[in-house]
Design a protein around this motif. Structure first.
Motif, PDB file in Angstrom:
ATOM      1  N   VAL A 199      -7.049   4.872   7.771  1.00  0.00           N
ATOM      2  CA  VAL A 199      -6.364   3.462   7.977  1.00  0.00           C
ATOM      3  C   VAL A 199      -5.545   3.451   9.338  1.00  0.00           C
ATOM      4  O   VAL A 199      -4.649   4.163   9.383  1.00  0.00           O
ATOM      5  N   ARG A 200      -5.663   2.465  10.055  1.00  0.00           N
ATOM      6  CA  ARG A 200      -5.124   2.446  11.313  1.00  0.00           C
ATOM      7  C   ARG A 200      -3.893   1.337  11.400  1.00  0.00           C
ATOM      8  O   ARG A 200      -3.120   1.405  12.220  1.00  0.00           O
ATOM      9  N   ALA A 201      -4.183   0.152  10.521  1.00  0.00           N
ATOM     10  CA  ALA A 201      -3.315  -0.891  10.508  1.00  0.00           C
ATOM     11  C   ALA A 201      -3.287  -1.891   9.258  1.00  0.00           C
ATOM     12  O   ALA A 201      -4.412  -1.314   8.449  1.00  0.00           O
ATOM     13  N   VAL A 202      -2.412  -2.289   9.000  1.00  0.00           N
ATOM     14  CA  VAL A 202      -2.523  -3.171   7.929  1.00  0.00           C
ATOM     15  C   VAL A 202      -2.080  -4.745   8.202  1.00  0.00           C
ATOM     16  O   VAL A 202      -0.972  -5.092   8.754  1.00  0.00           O
ATOM     17  N   GLY A 203      -2.910  -5.634   7.755  1.00  0.00           N
ATOM     18  CA  GLY A 203      -2.738  -7.213   7.898  1.00  0.00           C
ATOM     19  C   GLY A 203      -1.934  -7.708   6.731  1.00  0.00           C
ATOM     20  O   GLY A 203      -2.169  -7.205   5.425  1.00  0.00           O
ATOM     21  N   PHE A 204      -1.153  -8.532   7.122  1.00  0.00           N
ATOM     22  CA  PHE A 204      -0.518  -9.642   5.617  1.00  0.00           C
ATOM     23  C   PHE A 204      -0.743 -10.922   5.900  1.00  0.00           C
ATOM     24  O   PHE A 204      -1.028 -11.558   7.089  1.00  0.00           O
TER      25      PHE A 204
ATOM     26  N   SER B 130      -9.498  -0.477   8.786  1.00  0.00           N
ATOM     27  CA  SER B 130     -10.002   1.217   8.713  1.00  0.00           C
ATOM     28  C   SER B 130     -11.426   1.216   8.877  1.00  0.00           C
ATOM     29  O   SER B 130     -12.188   0.037   9.326  1.00  0.00           O
ATOM     30  N   ALA B 131     -11.927   2.591   8.857  1.00  0.00           N
ATOM     31  CA  ALA B 131     -13.429   2.607   9.085  1.00  0.00           C
ATOM     32  C   ALA B 131     -14.210   1.989   7.895  1.00  0.00           C
ATOM     33  O   ALA B 131     -15.494   1.564   8.270  1.00  0.00           O
ATOM     34  N   GLU B 132     -13.625   1.489   6.786  1.00  0.00           N
ATOM     35  CA  GLU B 132     -14.188   0.791   5.752  1.00  0.00           C
ATOM     36  C   GLU B 132     -14.585  -0.504   6.228  1.00  0.00           C
ATOM     37  O   GLU B 132     -14.970  -1.436   5.494  1.00  0.00           O
ATOM     38  N   GLY B 133     -13.684  -1.192   6.923  1.00  0.00           N
ATOM     39  CA  GLY B 133     -13.644  -2.536   7.447  1.00  0.00           C
ATOM     40  C   GLY B 133     -12.668  -2.936   8.061  1.00  0.00           C
ATOM     41  O   GLY B 133     -11.760  -2.521   8.031  1.00  0.00           O
ATOM     42  N   GLU B 134     -12.651  -4.165   9.078  1.00  0.00           N
ATOM     43  CA  GLU B 134     -11.723  -4.742   9.745  1.00  0.00           C
ATOM     44  C   GLU B 134     -11.142  -5.562   8.958  1.00  0.00           C
ATOM     45  O   GLU B 134     -11.746  -6.936   8.807  1.00  0.00           O
TER      46      GLU B 134
ATOM     47  N   ILE C 126       0.868  -1.290   0.049  1.00  0.00           N
ATOM     48  CA  ILE C 126       0.065   0.005  -0.059  1.00  0.00           C
ATOM     49  C   ILE C 126       1.059   1.247   0.042  1.00  0.00           C
ATOM     50  O   ILE C 126       1.604   1.600   0.950  1.00  0.00           O
ATOM     51  N   THR C 127       0.728   2.136  -1.024  1.00  0.00           N
ATOM     52  CA  THR C 127       1.705   3.292  -1.160  1.00  0.00           C
ATOM     53  C   THR C 127       0.821   4.537  -1.537  1.00  0.00           C
ATOM     54  O   THR C 127       0.001   4.420  -2.225  1.00  0.00           O
TER      55      THR C 127
ATOM     56  N   ASP D 119       0.158  10.778   6.204  1.00  0.00           N
ATOM     57  CA  ASP D 119      -0.927  11.437   5.618  1.00  0.00           C
ATOM     58  C   ASP D 119      -2.114  10.758   4.829  1.00  0.00           C
ATOM     59  O   ASP D 119      -3.130  10.881   5.235  1.00  0.00           O
ATOM     60  N   ASP D 120      -1.529   9.766   4.135  1.00  0.00           N
ATOM     61  CA  ASP D 120      -2.318   8.959   3.239  1.00  0.00           C
ATOM     62  C   ASP D 120      -3.167   7.940   4.218  1.00  0.00           C
ATOM     63  O   ASP D 120      -4.431   8.032   4.094  1.00  0.00           O
ATOM     64  N   PHE D 121      -2.534   7.483   5.085  1.00  0.00           N
ATOM     65  CA  PHE D 121      -3.602   6.675   6.094  1.00  0.00           C
ATOM     66  C   PHE D 121      -4.511   7.508   6.902  1.00  0.00           C
ATOM     67  O   PHE D 121      -5.591   7.101   7.111  1.00  0.00           O
TER      68      PHE D 121
END
Length: 516
Positions: free
Chosen positions: A359-364, A293-297, A244-245, A352-354
């Motif tokens: 977006v508060r976190a990213v899963g892999f 994010s607010a769009e989904g977990e 995610i860039t 800034d983008d997050f």
């Protein structure tokens, strides 16, 4: 982009073989500590070790050929042209120049690419190849270029270890990069199609296939599934550019990791479109990121992407990074040093983008999809597993293959048929019991899996007794009846409690059907 002259590449292959340019030989030359230092992006120990090694068969003044090649192509140091000519006698300096491997500056040559040995073990045995990619940060001494073609990195090793090796007619490698997954797929497929949006990457991938004598891969230029419109495959593998860039001016867009879409949209698209390109029973395996994010977990977002695809799915989330850690990881991955103005500028852009997109976190994790041979999907499993891999990540492909077989086996059985079956405890399973001091009965019972995902599950007395009796002789129903009598509990209630847990132990690999 890259010379694909079969005669010259054949000469190079023979020279590399003669030089014993292998993982084993290099480890012998520079030793385990230097090997570990290289993994930390430190080359000084390896340089020092190689400077002391000469080829004893040729005399003290002649460098070892494998050491010469390592200094030039792995460590990125200039090399006297005469030494390279000695290390590659059939290819020669002219051949190395023509193949695009080096450039010449007077009496010295400098590497234009990274060329290194690679070894592996898969269901078909031990293998080794040579892999060409772009020079890394260690050799370049600076940040990577946006058209950088990555070699065999950690994600590549993860995906190749996950790859199911069952023999199939066709495989699609989506976003092939240097071609490593396509080459692995060629070990179990009659034909492989490898795609990439980068013509430079395809050139390197084609070169690598030729260098290693692999002629069953077709290379196609284009984005995602566009080069294979209307085609279906028995197996799809992909290490897509999922990072995610920020879509912000001045932020590098590395082709090998950035698909040019906002957030995790690229992974969503690959998952949704896989259904159109799988044969009945066909399996897709990919790595990916998903946002919290607010769009989904995280996994809830992935579940939404799967809705309506008609695919079986097993998604394993391995890590979750907060926004700050995620940004730091990928800025550093591009070669930008920490605690520099450039690093701070990029860090601000990421955060800034997050923040803008909440977006508060990213899963892999890993995604495995399958198109059912008929009917509706029978498998929907999305879970977080962050513990250590059981045996090692490189053996997970066989675990995943068996998972699908056992899932299908137990799903086809109603409860009465499951009770009539006989089961075995998997050979890598151990039982642990914990007691309070002086107590006769255990306070905690658990099963531990030595292979696969290294799972640990808590069990109670009834399930422990059932598992302990699964020796392939007694049917499950007979075991449950005996346990009910022994514990003086209701047989019907115990049956209702244990059968779903037996199914779970089957699909997770703790138990296995005696007949499979």
């Amino acid at each position: 982009m890259f010379e694909t002259d079969g005669v010259r590449i054949g000469a190079l292959r023979r020279d590399l073989e003669a030089a014993r340019f292998s993982v084993e030989r290099l480890t012998q030359l520079w030793g385990e500590p230097a090997q570990a230092a290289l993994a930390r992006e430190q080359r000084v120990p390896a340089v020092r070790a190689l400077s002391l090694r000469r080829d004893p068969a040729a005399g003290d003044e002649v460098p070892d050929p494998a050491g010469t090649l390592a200094l030039l192509f792995i460590l990125g140091l200039p090399c006297p042209a005469a030494e390279l000519a000695a290390a590659l006698p059939e290819t020669g300096i002219d051949g190395a120049l023509a193949l695009g491997l080096v450039e010449r500056d007077g009496e010295n040559v400098t590497a234009l690419v990274d060329l290194r040995p690679y070894s592996f073990v898969d269901p078909y045995g031990v293998g080794s190849w040579w892999i060409v990619s772009d020079l890394g940060e260690l050799a370049l001494g600076r940040a990577l270029g946006e058209q950088h073609v990555l070699g065999v990195g950690g994600a590549s090793l993860t995906l190749s270890g996950l790859m199911i090796g069952r023999r199939v007619g066709s495989v699609l490698d989506l976003g092939t990069g240097c071609g490593i997954q396509a080459m692995h797929a060629s070990r179990h497929a009659q034909r492989v199609v490898a795609t990439d949006i980068s013509s430079r990457a395809l050139g390197m991938a084609r070169f690598n296939a030729l260098l290693n004598g692999i002629d069953t891969i077709e290379f196609r230029l284009g984005s995602l599934f566009e080069p294979v419109a209307g085609e279906r495959f028995d197996h799809i593998v992909s290490n897509p550019p999922f990072v995610i860039t920020p879509r912000t001016k001045g932020v590098p867009e590395y082709e090998y990791r950035d698909g040019g879409m906002v957030g995790d949209a690229l992974v969503a698209r690959v998952i949704r479109e896989s259904a159109q390109h799988l044969t009945p029973g066909g399996v897709a395996q990919l790595l990916g990121n998903w946002e919290y994010s607010a769009e989904g977990e995280g996994l809830e977002r992935v579940e939404a992407w799967l809705a309506g695809t008609g695919l079986d799915a097993w998604v394993v989330e391995r890590e979750v990074h907060d926004a700050q850690r995620y940004a730091e990881t990928w800025i550093r991955d591009g070669g930008t040093r920490a605690r520099t103005p450039e690093f701070d500028r990029l860090y601000d852009a990421w955060l800034d983008d997050f923040e803008r997109r909440r977006v508060r976190a990213v899963g892999f994790g890993y995604v495995m999809l399958r198109r059912p041979t008929s009917g509706e999907p029978s498998l929907s499993r999305l879970e977080h597993l962050d513990g250590a891999i059981g045996s090692n990540e490189s053996g997970l492909g066989e675990h995943l293959e068996r998972f699908l077989d056992v899932h299908d086996w137990q799903h086809a059985l109603d409860d009465a048929e499951l009770e009539a079956s006989t089961l075995l405890v998997a050979p890598d399973v151990t039982e642990e019991r914990h007691y309070w001091p002086g107590a006769e009965d255990p306070t905690v019972l658990s099963l531990h899996q030595g292979g696969g995902f290294g799972r640990t599950v808590r069990i109670d007395t009834g399930l422990a007794a059932l598992v302990g009796a699964c020796d392939g002789e007694l049917a499950v129903g007979a075991i449950i009846a005996a346990i009910a009598q022994l514990l003086d509990v209701s047989h019907s209630e115990l049956r209702e409690e244990l059968l779903p847990r037996v199914r779970e132990l089957l699909v997770t690999g703790f138990l296995q059907p005696a007949e499979l």
